[in-house]
Design a protein around this motif. Structure first.
Motif, PDB file in Angstrom:
ATOM      1  N   VAL A 171       0.859  -1.188   0.000  1.00 24.52           N
ATOM      2  CA  VAL A 171       0.000   0.000   0.000  1.00 24.52           C
ATOM      3  C   VAL A 171       0.897   1.240   0.000  1.00 24.52           C
ATOM      4  O   VAL A 171       1.804   1.359   0.829  1.00 24.52           O
ATOM      5  CB  VAL A 171      -0.937   0.041   1.226  1.00 24.52           C
ATOM      6  CG1 VAL A 171      -1.690   1.374   1.289  1.00 24.52           C
ATOM      7  CG2 VAL A 171      -1.927  -1.123   1.178  1.00 24.52           C
ATOM      8  N   VAL A 172       0.642   2.144  -0.939  1.00 27.70           N
ATOM      9  CA  VAL A 172       1.361   3.422  -1.001  1.00 27.70           C
ATOM     10  C   VAL A 172       0.535   4.472  -0.264  1.00 27.70           C
ATOM     11  O   VAL A 172      -0.662   4.600  -0.505  1.00 27.70           O
ATOM     12  CB  VAL A 172       1.585   3.873  -2.455  1.00 27.70           C
ATOM     13  CG1 VAL A 172       2.235   5.263  -2.491  1.00 27.70           C
ATOM     14  CG2 VAL A 172       2.440   2.866  -3.207  1.00 27.70           C
ATOM     15  N   THR A 173       1.174   5.214   0.622  1.00 24.90           N
ATOM     16  CA  THR A 173       0.516   6.312   1.326  1.00 24.90           C
ATOM     17  C   THR A 173       1.285   7.596   1.036  1.00 24.90           C
ATOM     18  O   THR A 173       2.485   7.688   1.309  1.00 24.90           O
ATOM     19  CB  THR A 173       0.482   6.069   2.846  1.00 24.90           C
ATOM     20  OG1 THR A 173      -0.215   4.845   3.115  1.00 24.90           O
ATOM     21  CG2 THR A 173      -0.228   7.215   3.564  1.00 24.90           C
ATOM     22  N   ILE A 174       0.586   8.563   0.437  1.00 25.94           N
ATOM     23  CA  ILE A 174       1.203   9.850   0.123  1.00 25.94           C
ATOM     24  C   ILE A 174       1.183  10.705   1.387  1.00 25.94           C
ATOM     25  O   ILE A 174       0.117  10.975   1.944  1.00 25.94           O
ATOM     26  CB  ILE A 174       0.444  10.567  -1.009  1.00 25.94           C
ATOM     27  CG1 ILE A 174       0.275   9.658  -2.237  1.00 25.94           C
ATOM     28  CG2 ILE A 174       1.166  11.874  -1.374  1.00 25.94           C
ATOM     29  CD1 ILE A 174       1.556   9.235  -2.886  1.00 25.94           C
ATOM     30  N   LEU A 175       2.338  11.143   1.838  1.00 26.63           N
ATOM     31  CA  LEU A 175       2.444  11.910   3.075  1.00 26.63           C
ATOM     32  C   LEU A 175       2.602  13.406   2.835  1.00 26.63           C
ATOM     33  O   LEU A 175       2.231  14.210   3.688  1.00 26.63           O
ATOM     34  CB  LEU A 175       3.631  11.397   3.902  1.00 26.63           C
ATOM     35  CG  LEU A 175       3.574   9.911   4.296  1.00 26.63           C
ATOM     36  CD1 LEU A 175       4.858   9.513   5.004  1.00 26.63           C
ATOM     37  CD2 LEU A 175       2.353   9.623   5.173  1.00 26.63           C
TER      38      LEU A 175
END
Length: 250
Positions: free
Chosen positions: A215-219
């Protein structure tokens, strides 16, 4: 309406107007859903294709492989995409379409697609526009491969995928599923696995994103976008909100 056709209509509505006549013609398309495990070839390089592939779940990819086994992945495709639409008129595949994750694909016979275009001519423009947008995305990625460093390339990849997943309704806030290994990423970025790992760790250290459990999470959207020099205009979506993600929501 078949769920496969619904996914296609959702995709087409992001790039143009889908009329009721279009929807009727699309709903009449015969589809055969198939499950492909990760690593499967959906259509191998050199095969004569007789159907178009509509991605329903998971990720597919397009690639070419050198005789020495080195592979370059050109593009990723997810729900609503028809990555081999060109096969309607160029049936011999000059690259491989494969499953980079477990995925479900709806096969639509070429003859049925051509019949739908005859019954609803406005679909010709829509599908042609979709093919042109695909080509625009390809040009944008070739520029990144040829002129950008690894960090900018990786940032660009994640920016584009986030926008595309958001438009398809597949993003969960600032996160989206990306079932890729670092070997897959290296084949996309054109770098070694070691360099890919270092680049990913660099983006994490900068606080731009996280990539954990597929899962990619944009911070930090604006910072990630600046690093990528990412301008989403080449995706030509009609929704003018594209690329204007509120950083406060990230």
């Amino acid at each position: 309406m078949n769920s496969a056709i619904r996914a296609l209509i959702i995709r087409l509505e992001t790039i143009g107007e889908v009329t009721e006549i279009d929807k009727v013609a699309l709903a009449a398309l015969p589809v055969q859903e198939r499950f492909y495990t990760r690593g499967s070839e959906i259509i191998p390089d050199g095969e004569i294709s007789t159907s178009c592939c509509l991605i329903l779940e998971g990720y597919a990819y397009r690639s070419k492989t050198l005789p020495d086994g080195n592979r370059q992945i050109f593009s990723l495709h997810t729900s609503g995409d028809i990555p081999d639409l060109h096969s309607l008129y160029l049936p011999k595949m000059d690259h491989t379409l494969g499953a980079i994750s477990d995925c479900i694909v709806a096969r639509i016979p070429h003859d049925a697609v051509k019949d739908a275009l005859m019954r609803a001519p406005s679909l010709i423009g829509l599908l042609w526009r979709d093919t042109l947008i695909d080509a625009a995305a390809f040009r944008a990625w070739m520029l990144m491969l040829g002129q950008a460093d690894a960090a900018s390339r990786m940032a660009h990849l994640f920016c584009e995928l986030y926008i595309r997943q958001s438009m398809a309704g597949l993003a969960d806030g600032n996160s989206f599923a990306l079932p890729l290994t670092q070997t897959d990423l290296s084949d996309i970025l054109g770098t070694s696995v070691v360099h890919t790992n270092r680049t990913l760790q660099d983006l994490r250290r900068r606080g731009l994103l996280d990539f954990d459990q597929q899962v990619v999470t944009i911070l930090a959207w604006e910072e990630l976008r600046a690093l990528a020099q990412f301008d989403p205009s080449y995706l030509h979506y009609l929704d003018r909100r594209v690329g204007r993600v509120d950083p406060a929501k990230l």
